[in-house]
Scaffold this motif. Structure first.
Motif, PDB file in Angstrom:
ATOM      1  N   THR A  14       0.853  -1.192   0.000  1.00 20.80           N
ATOM      2  CA  THR A  14       0.000   0.000   0.000  1.00 20.80           C
ATOM      3  C   THR A  14       0.889   1.243   0.000  1.00 20.80           C
ATOM      4  O   THR A  14       1.722   1.412   0.908  1.00 20.80           O
ATOM      5  CB  THR A  14      -0.922   0.016   1.244  1.00 20.80           C
ATOM      6  OG1 THR A  14      -1.722  -1.173   1.255  1.00 20.80           O
ATOM      7  CG2 THR A  14      -1.836   1.233   1.226  1.00 20.80           C
TER       8      THR A  14
ATOM      9  N   THR B  97      -5.939  -0.348   0.575  1.00 15.57           N
ATOM     10  CA  THR B  97      -6.191   0.406  -0.659  1.00 15.57           C
ATOM     11  C   THR B  97      -4.928   0.416  -1.518  1.00 15.57           C
ATOM     12  O   THR B  97      -4.643   1.398  -2.193  1.00 15.57           O
ATOM     13  CB  THR B  97      -6.611   1.842  -0.321  1.00 15.57           C
ATOM     14  OG1 THR B  97      -5.565   2.457   0.461  1.00 15.57           O
ATOM     15  CG2 THR B  97      -7.913   1.865   0.451  1.00 15.57           C
TER      16      THR B  97
ATOM     17  N   GLY C  76      -2.314   5.749   1.784  1.00 13.99           N
ATOM     18  CA  GLY C  76      -3.349   4.716   1.711  1.00 13.99           C
ATOM     19  C   GLY C  76      -3.925   4.397   3.068  1.00 13.99           C
ATOM     20  O   GLY C  76      -3.499   4.923   4.109  1.00 13.99           O
TER      21      GLY C  76
END
Length: 467
Positions: free
Chosen positions: A373, A397, A377
């Motif tokens: 990530t 994410t 994020g």
């Protein structure tokens, strides 16, 4: 001496056939003998009874009954009249060939019998007879005299001997012929087994991709061939996994060892300040720690496969454990510019498990999420109960996982690349260990991901009943 399956099948076939033939022969012999003797006995019995009726009618001047035409199949060869004292007084049918003494015991039995008595007798010259004895009563119910009728059964004995001889000679011949037929049947039945054996001998570690031919008979041999092919497929998979494991382990071990060797060789080329030696030792220590982690992970997976690794199970509060691991990695997440959050149901969720392994599971999942990530994020850990299962999710994410990589992410040494720099990181053992930990606790783990949108890792564990 060990018999082959062909020999055993042939012997069993012959043994069963011999029992059937002997039983059939005995039955035929007994039936034929009983039928022939039964025909003679019935004829003699009917004849003496009819003669009794005729004599009774003649004494009283009544109409004499005619001889039966439907039941007297065989006529006796001699008929005698015997007085109550046992002397032959007359012969209705005379035969000089059959001379027979009077048996007083038989006459006494006839006195007490309600039907004619039939016995086997032998003449003075040794001829076998079948003899029926009956009595004739006077008007007061006393025995007036006895009737004795006989028939020679030499022909029947001869027929019995011929039948018996025929059975004795024919059964071995039939068994001999059947042995050849049984051998042919066994050869035909076991031919697919021979082909299976030859094919199995030809398959070795270097050609495990070959398979034996499956007969189209859909019988036990076809199922045996299919089972054998399935076993070879499992062996091929195991050999291939072992080969890849050896190659990957060798490759992974080679890299830190090469770094250590290079660092030490460079440090020994010339005298250096203490600070440089400290820096070299620091880098060597990092590689040694990395190498130690690899060896520990390999040992963990090897022991898990052989069943040597045991879990120390105890009640574990999953809410508390997840909160501890989130707090443990939070400083590292903040250092990388990541937002780390946790959400959980209000109720306490307890599982029975090994707390050390469950911590390792969560740490591996959080480490993977932070690794893939980018800064800015978000990583979220969620825990909830559904029916009798605890569900834990680690959602990020990050860069996501390509669809072609998803089927392999739980394989050992399989590593996906960072979206940012294309470099593979780690040893590729983390998710394999996670999968083993979850399954060892009776749960399941799954990964859902879309490139560029992030990854969701979900695992289920059975909860511990409250109270």
């Amino acid at each position: 001496m060990t018999l082959s399956i062909r020999g055993k099948l042939t012997l069993w076939y012959l043994a069963i056939l011999a029992i059937v033939l002997i039983g059939y022969g005995i039955a035929v012999y007994a039936y034929l003998s009983a039928s022939l003797l039964g025909l003679i006995d019935a004829s003699l019995r009917e004849h003496v009874v009819l003669l009794e009726k005729q004599l009774w009618a003649a004494q009283r001047g009544e109409e004499i009954p005619e001889e039966s035409t439907g039941r007297l199949v065989i006529k006796p060869q001699f008929v005698e009249l015997i007085d109550p004292q046992g002397h032959v007084t007359d012969m209705a049918i005379r035969s000089e060939e059959y001379r027979l003494d009077v048996n007083i015991d038989t006459l006494e039995r006839v006195r007490r019998s309600s039907t004619p008595i039939i016995e086997d007798e032998t003449t003075e010259d040794g001829r076998p007879l079948r003899v029926a004895t009956w009595r004739v009563l006077d008007e007061h119910g006393h025995i007036d005299y006895f009737i004795r009728a006989g028939y020679g059964i030499e022909d029947i004995h001869r027929t019995q001997r011929e039948v018996w001889l025929l059975l004795i000679l024919s059964i071995p011949v039939i068994l001999l012929l059947a042995s050849f037929g049984g051998r042919l049947l066994a050869d035909k039945a076991l031919k697919p087994v021979d082909e299976l054996v030859r094919a199995a001998r030809a398959i070795g570690a270097k050609n495990l991709n070959e398979r034996v031919a499956v007969p189209h008979t859909r019988d036990e041999l076809a199922r045996l061939a299919e089972t054998f092919n399935q076993m070879i497929a499992r062996l091929e998979t195991a050999f291939e996994r072992e080969r890849r494991f050896t190659e990957d382990a060798s490759h992974e071990l080679r890299t830190p060892l090469a770094v250590l060797r290079n660092e030490i060789e460079v440090a020994l080329q010339r005298d250096r300040p203490v600070e440089e030696y400290k820096l070299v030792l620091q880098r060597c220590l990092e590689e040694l720690l990395r190498l130690n982690k690899l060896v520990d992970d390999l040992l963990l997976l090897a022991r898990s496969e052989t069943g040597q690794l045991r879990l120390e199970r105890a009640p574990v509060n999953l809410n508390v454990l997840c909160r501890e691991m989130v707090d443990y990695v939070r400083p590292l997440a903040e250092e990388r510019g990541l937002q780390l959050e946790m959400s959980a149901d209000r109720e306490s969720i307890t599982v029975r498990g090994d707390v050390r392994r469950l911590k390792e599971l969560l740490l591996n999942l959080l480490d993977n999420a932070m690794k893939y990530t980018p800064a800015g994020g978000r990583i979220q850990v969620g825990i909830k109960r559904q029916n009798e299962m605890a569900i834990v999710e680690v959602v990020d994410t990050g860069c996501g996982i390509p669809a072609e990589d998803l089927p392999h992410i739980f394989d050992r040494f399989y590593r996906r690349r960072r979206a940012s720099d294309g470099q593979a990181t780690g040893f590729g053992l983390g998710l394999a260990i996670c999968k083993w930990i979850v399954e060892a606790h009776g749960g399941a783990i799954a990964v859902h991901s879309e490139p560029g949108r992030g990854t969701r890792v979900t695992f289920h564990l059975p909860t511990l009943a409250e109270g």
